[in-house]
Design a protein around this motif. Structure first.
Motif, PDB file in Angstrom:
ATOM      1  N   VAL A   2      -1.304 -21.795  28.213  1.00  0.00           N
ATOM      2  CA  VAL A   2      -0.012 -22.046  27.693  1.00  0.00           C
ATOM      3  C   VAL A   2       1.105 -22.115  28.861  1.00  0.00           C
ATOM      4  CG1 VAL A   2       2.038 -21.960  26.049  1.00  0.00           C
ATOM      5  CG2 VAL A   2      -0.285 -21.274  25.343  1.00  0.00           C
ATOM      6  N   GLN A   3       1.886 -23.164  29.030  1.00  0.00           N
ATOM      7  CA  GLN A   3       3.050 -23.146  30.038  1.00  0.00           C
ATOM      8  C   GLN A   3       4.191 -23.609  29.353  1.00  0.00           C
ATOM      9  OE1 GLN A   3       0.956 -25.497  33.091  1.00  0.00           O
ATOM     10  NE2 GLN A   3       0.600 -23.645  34.431  1.00  0.00           N
ATOM     11  N   LEU A   4       5.312 -23.240  30.091  1.00  0.00           N
ATOM     12  CA  LEU A   4       6.654 -23.880  29.623  1.00  0.00           C
ATOM     13  C   LEU A   4       7.272 -24.464  30.711  1.00  0.00           C
ATOM     14  CD1 LEU A   4       7.864 -20.563  27.651  1.00  0.00           C
ATOM     15  CD2 LEU A   4       6.747 -22.445  26.815  1.00  0.00           C
ATOM     16  N   GLN A   5       8.016 -25.440  30.612  1.00  0.00           N
ATOM     17  CA  GLN A   5       8.691 -26.382  31.703  1.00  0.00           C
ATOM     18  C   GLN A   5      10.059 -26.642  31.123  1.00  0.00           C
ATOM     19  OE1 GLN A   5       7.624 -27.096  35.087  1.00  0.00           O
ATOM     20  NE2 GLN A   5       9.919 -27.097  35.095  1.00  0.00           N
ATOM     21  N   GLU A   6      11.106 -26.080  31.910  1.00  0.00           N
ATOM     22  CA  GLU A   6      12.463 -26.579  31.567  1.00  0.00           C
ATOM     23  C   GLU A   6      12.716 -27.836  32.524  1.00  0.00           C
ATOM     24  OE1 GLU A   6      12.120 -21.951  32.099  1.00  0.00           O
ATOM     25  OE2 GLU A   6      11.752 -23.826  33.374  1.00  0.00           O
ATOM     26  N   SER A   7      13.605 -28.674  31.611  1.00  0.00           N
ATOM     27  CA  SER A   7      14.003 -29.991  32.335  1.00  0.00           C
ATOM     28  C   SER A   7      15.460 -30.229  31.814  1.00  0.00           C
ATOM     29  CB  SER A   7      13.373 -30.971  32.111  1.00  0.00           C
ATOM     30  OG  SER A   7      13.121 -31.241  30.794  1.00  0.00           O
ATOM     31  N   SER A  19      22.804 -29.495  28.460  1.00  0.00           N
ATOM     32  CA  SER A  19      21.735 -29.788  27.813  1.00  0.00           C
ATOM     33  C   SER A  19      20.544 -29.701  28.356  1.00  0.00           C
ATOM     34  CB  SER A  19      21.742 -31.316  27.168  1.00  0.00           C
ATOM     35  OG  SER A  19      23.143 -31.508  26.381  1.00  0.00           O
ATOM     36  N   LEU A  20      19.518 -28.744  28.156  1.00  0.00           N
ATOM     37  CA  LEU A  20      18.163 -28.444  28.570  1.00  0.00           C
ATOM     38  C   LEU A  20      17.197 -28.582  27.515  1.00  0.00           C
ATOM     39  CD1 LEU A  20      18.996 -25.303  30.940  1.00  0.00           C
ATOM     40  CD2 LEU A  20      18.856 -27.862  31.394  1.00  0.00           C
ATOM     41  N   THR A  21      15.968 -29.071  27.853  1.00  0.00           N
ATOM     42  CA  THR A  21      14.934 -29.334  27.061  1.00  0.00           C
ATOM     43  C   THR A  21      13.594 -28.301  27.742  1.00  0.00           C
ATOM     44  OG1 THR A  21      15.270 -31.296  26.206  1.00  0.00           O
ATOM     45  CG2 THR A  21      13.202 -30.586  26.145  1.00  0.00           C
ATOM     46  N   CYS A  22      12.831 -27.710  26.991  1.00  0.00           N
ATOM     47  CA  CYS A  22      11.737 -26.968  27.316  1.00  0.00           C
ATOM     48  C   CYS A  22      10.393 -27.576  26.776  1.00  0.00           C
ATOM     49  CB  CYS A  22      11.801 -25.485  26.732  1.00  0.00           C
ATOM     50  SG  CYS A  22      10.375 -24.471  27.520  1.00  0.00           S
ATOM     51  N   THR A  23       9.548 -27.775  27.469  1.00  0.00           N
ATOM     52  CA  THR A  23       8.433 -28.758  26.990  1.00  0.00           C
ATOM     53  C   THR A  23       7.261 -27.705  26.971  1.00  0.00           C
ATOM     54  OG1 THR A  23       8.992 -30.797  27.783  1.00  0.00           O
ATOM     55  CG2 THR A  23       6.696 -30.307  27.403  1.00  0.00           C
ATOM     56  N   VAL A  24       6.478 -27.277  25.823  1.00  0.00           N
ATOM     57  CA  VAL A  24       5.482 -26.515  25.752  1.00  0.00           C
ATOM     58  C   VAL A  24       4.077 -27.257  25.925  1.00  0.00           C
ATOM     59  CG1 VAL A  24       4.473 -24.757  24.218  1.00  0.00           C
ATOM     60  CG2 VAL A  24       6.708 -25.142  24.250  1.00  0.00           C
ATOM     61  N   VAL A  69      26.662 -22.329  21.358  1.00  0.00           N
ATOM     62  CA  VAL A  69      25.335 -22.648  21.541  1.00  0.00           C
ATOM     63  C   VAL A  69      24.930 -23.297  20.283  1.00  0.00           C
ATOM     64  CG1 VAL A  69      23.007 -21.549  21.918  1.00  0.00           C
ATOM     65  CG2 VAL A  69      24.882 -20.560  23.199  1.00  0.00           C
ATOM     66  N   THR A  70      23.807 -24.317  20.787  1.00  0.00           N
ATOM     67  CA  THR A  70      22.703 -24.830  19.596  1.00  0.00           C
ATOM     68  C   THR A  70      21.400 -24.880  20.070  1.00  0.00           C
ATOM     69  OG1 THR A  70      24.362 -26.025  18.757  1.00  0.00           O
ATOM     70  CG2 THR A  70      22.323 -26.893  18.167  1.00  0.00           C
ATOM     71  N   ILE A  71      20.493 -24.422  19.501  1.00  0.00           N
ATOM     72  CA  ILE A  71      19.156 -24.364  19.751  1.00  0.00           C
ATOM     73  C   ILE A  71      18.444 -25.137  18.783  1.00  0.00           C
ATOM     74  CG2 ILE A  71      16.884 -23.439  20.428  1.00  0.00           C
ATOM     75  CD1 ILE A  71      18.649 -20.952  21.580  1.00  0.00           C
ATOM     76  N   SER A  72      17.498 -26.122  19.131  1.00  0.00           N
ATOM     77  CA  SER A  72      16.663 -26.862  18.242  1.00  0.00           C
ATOM     78  C   SER A  72      15.362 -27.185  18.746  1.00  0.00           C
ATOM     79  CB  SER A  72      17.520 -28.481  18.018  1.00  0.00           C
ATOM     80  OG  SER A  72      17.550 -29.059  19.443  1.00  0.00           O
ATOM     81  N   VAL A  73      14.566 -27.609  17.593  1.00  0.00           N
ATOM     82  CA  VAL A  73      13.151 -27.439  17.988  1.00  0.00           C
ATOM     83  C   VAL A  73      12.594 -29.048  17.543  1.00  0.00           C
ATOM     84  CG1 VAL A  73      12.547 -26.540  15.911  1.00  0.00           C
ATOM     85  CG2 VAL A  73      10.833 -26.637  17.767  1.00  0.00           C
ATOM     86  N   ASP A  74      11.807 -29.714  18.323  1.00  0.00           N
ATOM     87  CA  ASP A  74      10.951 -31.091  18.029  1.00  0.00           C
ATOM     88  C   ASP A  74       9.664 -30.811  18.224  1.00  0.00           C
ATOM     89  OD1 ASP A  74       9.916 -33.418  17.928  1.00  0.00           O
ATOM     90  OD2 ASP A  74      11.440 -34.460  18.975  1.00  0.00           O
ATOM     91  N   GLN A  79       8.682 -29.456  21.872  1.00  0.00           N
ATOM     92  CA  GLN A  79       9.853 -29.108  22.661  1.00  0.00           C
ATOM     93  C   GLN A  79      10.809 -28.346  21.875  1.00  0.00           C
ATOM     94  OE1 GLN A  79      10.964 -32.994  24.045  1.00  0.00           O
ATOM     95  NE2 GLN A  79       9.932 -32.860  25.764  1.00  0.00           N
ATOM     96  N   PHE A  80      11.651 -27.366  22.527  1.00  0.00           N
ATOM     97  CA  PHE A  80      12.587 -27.005  22.160  1.00  0.00           C
ATOM     98  C   PHE A  80      13.934 -27.100  23.129  1.00  0.00           C
ATOM     99  CE2 PHE A  80      12.724 -22.522  23.861  1.00  0.00           C
ATOM    100  CZ  PHE A  80      11.335 -22.800  24.479  1.00  0.00           C
ATOM    101  N   SER A  81      15.318 -27.293  22.589  1.00  0.00           N
ATOM    102  CA  SER A  81      16.318 -27.549  23.285  1.00  0.00           C
ATOM    103  C   SER A  81      17.534 -26.661  23.294  1.00  0.00           C
ATOM    104  CB  SER A  81      16.556 -29.124  23.009  1.00  0.00           C
ATOM    105  OG  SER A  81      15.564 -29.990  23.309  1.00  0.00           O
ATOM    106  N   LEU A  82      18.338 -26.689  24.287  1.00  0.00           N
ATOM    107  CA  LEU A  82      19.382 -25.838  24.434  1.00  0.00           C
ATOM    108  C   LEU A  82      20.843 -26.787  24.546  1.00  0.00           C
ATOM    109  CD1 LEU A  82      21.074 -23.210  24.799  1.00  0.00           C
ATOM    110  CD2 LEU A  82      20.486 -23.310  27.382  1.00  0.00           C
ATOM    111  N   LYS A  83      21.593 -26.419  23.775  1.00  0.00           N
ATOM    112  CA  LYS A  83      22.853 -27.176  23.963  1.00  0.00           C
ATOM    113  C   LYS A  83      24.127 -26.029  24.168  1.00  0.00           C
ATOM    114  CE  LYS A  83      22.082 -31.790  22.004  1.00  0.00           C
ATOM    115  NZ  LYS A  83      21.688 -32.242  23.485  1.00  0.00           N
ATOM    116  N   LEU A  84      24.901 -25.973  25.245  1.00  0.00           N
ATOM    117  CA  LEU A  84      25.903 -25.107  25.463  1.00  0.00           C
ATOM    118  C   LEU A  84      27.147 -25.863  25.779  1.00  0.00           C
ATOM    119  CD1 LEU A  84      26.819 -22.015  25.711  1.00  0.00           C
ATOM    120  CD2 LEU A  84      26.288 -22.347  28.255  1.00  0.00           C
ATOM    121  N   SER A  85      28.089 -25.924  24.781  1.00  0.00           N
ATOM    122  CA  SER A  85      29.164 -26.648  24.819  1.00  0.00           C
ATOM    123  C   SER A  85      30.339 -25.911  25.584  1.00  0.00           C
ATOM    124  CB  SER A  85      29.946 -27.060  23.442  1.00  0.00           C
ATOM    125  OG  SER A  85      30.256 -25.753  22.594  1.00  0.00           O
TER     126      SER A  85
END
Lengths: 120, 107
Positions: A2-7, A19-24, A69-74, A79-85
Motif C-alpha cells: 500500500v502506498q499513499l500519494q499527495e497531490s 485543496s489536496l488529494t491523497c491517492t491510495v 477544514v473539510t475532509i472527504s472520501v471518494d 482517494q480522500f481529500s482535504l480542503k482548508l479554507s
C-alpha cells in the motif's frame, strides 16, 4: 504494498482554499480497518494532526482547525481529500496523508508529503 | 485538549550510546502513545505503538515503556542511522496530538 500519494497545488493565495488529494494504491480506502488522515508540518516545526475520515464518510477534526477544514472520501477513485479554507501564511506547511488506526491510535503508513506555500 | 511535552529537545550522543527520550502527557492517556522517527525531508516512520509494542520491521534496539502520563523511548545502542528527530503522539477521545520532538544529533 500500500502506498499513499499527495497531490495538489504547491502555491495558494491568502484567503483562498487549499485543496489536496491523497491517492491510495495497492490497497482500498474502503477498508474498515483504517482511518484516513491529514497531518501537516510547518517548515522547521513539529507535526499537527488535521483530521481523519472513515470510508463511510464519518469525520473528526482537530478542534483548532475545525471551522476551516473539510475532509472527504471518494471510494470509486480510492482517494480522500482535504480542503482548508481562508488560508494564511501560517498554513504554509508540508501536508502529509496517512493511514491511521483508532486502536491503537497511531499512523502506520504515510505519504511522502507535499509542500504548500501560502503567498500572494 | 491533551498537551504533550518531550525532553530533552536536543540530545547529543555517540554511536553505541544508550539514549532515552521522555514524553509526558497533560492527563492520563493510558497506553495510547506512539513514537515516530523523522529524518530531514522524509515522512515520519512509526517505531512504537501502544507505548511498548514494536512496529514490524523496526530494530529491537528501540523500545518503549510507560503508561498514564509518563513515557520513554530508549535506543539501547545508538547506530549511525538513528540520528534523527523523534516525536511522541497521543491518542485520546478520537483526537491526536504530537509532542514537539527531540532531535538526536552526533556528539
Amino acid at each position: 504494498q500500500v502506498q499513499l500519494q499527495e497531490s495538489g497545488p504547491g502555491l495558494v493565495k491568502p484567503s483562498e482554499t487549499l485543496s489536496l488529494t491523497c491517492t491510495v494504491s495497492g490497497g482500498s480506502v474502503s477498508s474498515g480497518s483504517y482511518y484516513w488522515s491529514w497531518i501537516r508540518q510547518p517548515p522547521g516545526k513539529g507535526l499537527e494532526w488535521i483530521g481523519y475520515i472513515y470510508y463511510s464518510g464519518s469525520t473528526n477534526y482537530n478542534p483548532s482547525l475545525k471551522s476551516r477544514v473539510t475532509i472527504s472520501v471518494d471510494t470509486s477513485k480510492n482517494q480522500f481529500s482535504l480542503k482548508l479554507s481562508s488560508v494564511t501564511a501560517a498554513d504554509t506547511a508540508v501536508y502529509y496523508c496517512a493511514r491511521g488506526h483508532l486502536a491503537p491510535g497511531c499512523f502506520d503508513l504515510w505519504g511522502r508529503g507535499t509542500l504548500v506555500t501560502v503567498s500572494s | 485538549d491533551i498537551q504533550m511535552t518531550q525532553s530533552p529537545s536536543t540530545l547529543s550522543a555517540s554511536v553505541g550510546d544508550r539514549v532515552t527520550i521522555t514524553c509526558r502527557a497533560s492527563q492520563s492517556i493510558s497506553s495510547w502513545l506512539a513514537w515516530y522517527q523523522q529524518k530531514p525531508g522524509k515522512a515520519p516512520k512509526l517505531l512504537i505503538y501502544k507505548a511498548s509494542s514494536l512496529e514490524s520491521g523496526v530494530p529491537s534496539r528501540f523500545s518503549g515503556s510507560g503508561s498514564g502520563t509518563e513515557f520513554t523511548l530508549t535506543i539501547s545502542s545508538l547506530q549511525p542511522d538513528d540520528f534523527a528527530t523523534y516525536y511522541c503522539q497521543q491518542y485520546n477521545s478520537y483526537s491526536f496530538t504530537f509532542g514537539p520532538g527531540t532531535k538526536v544529533d552526533i556528539k
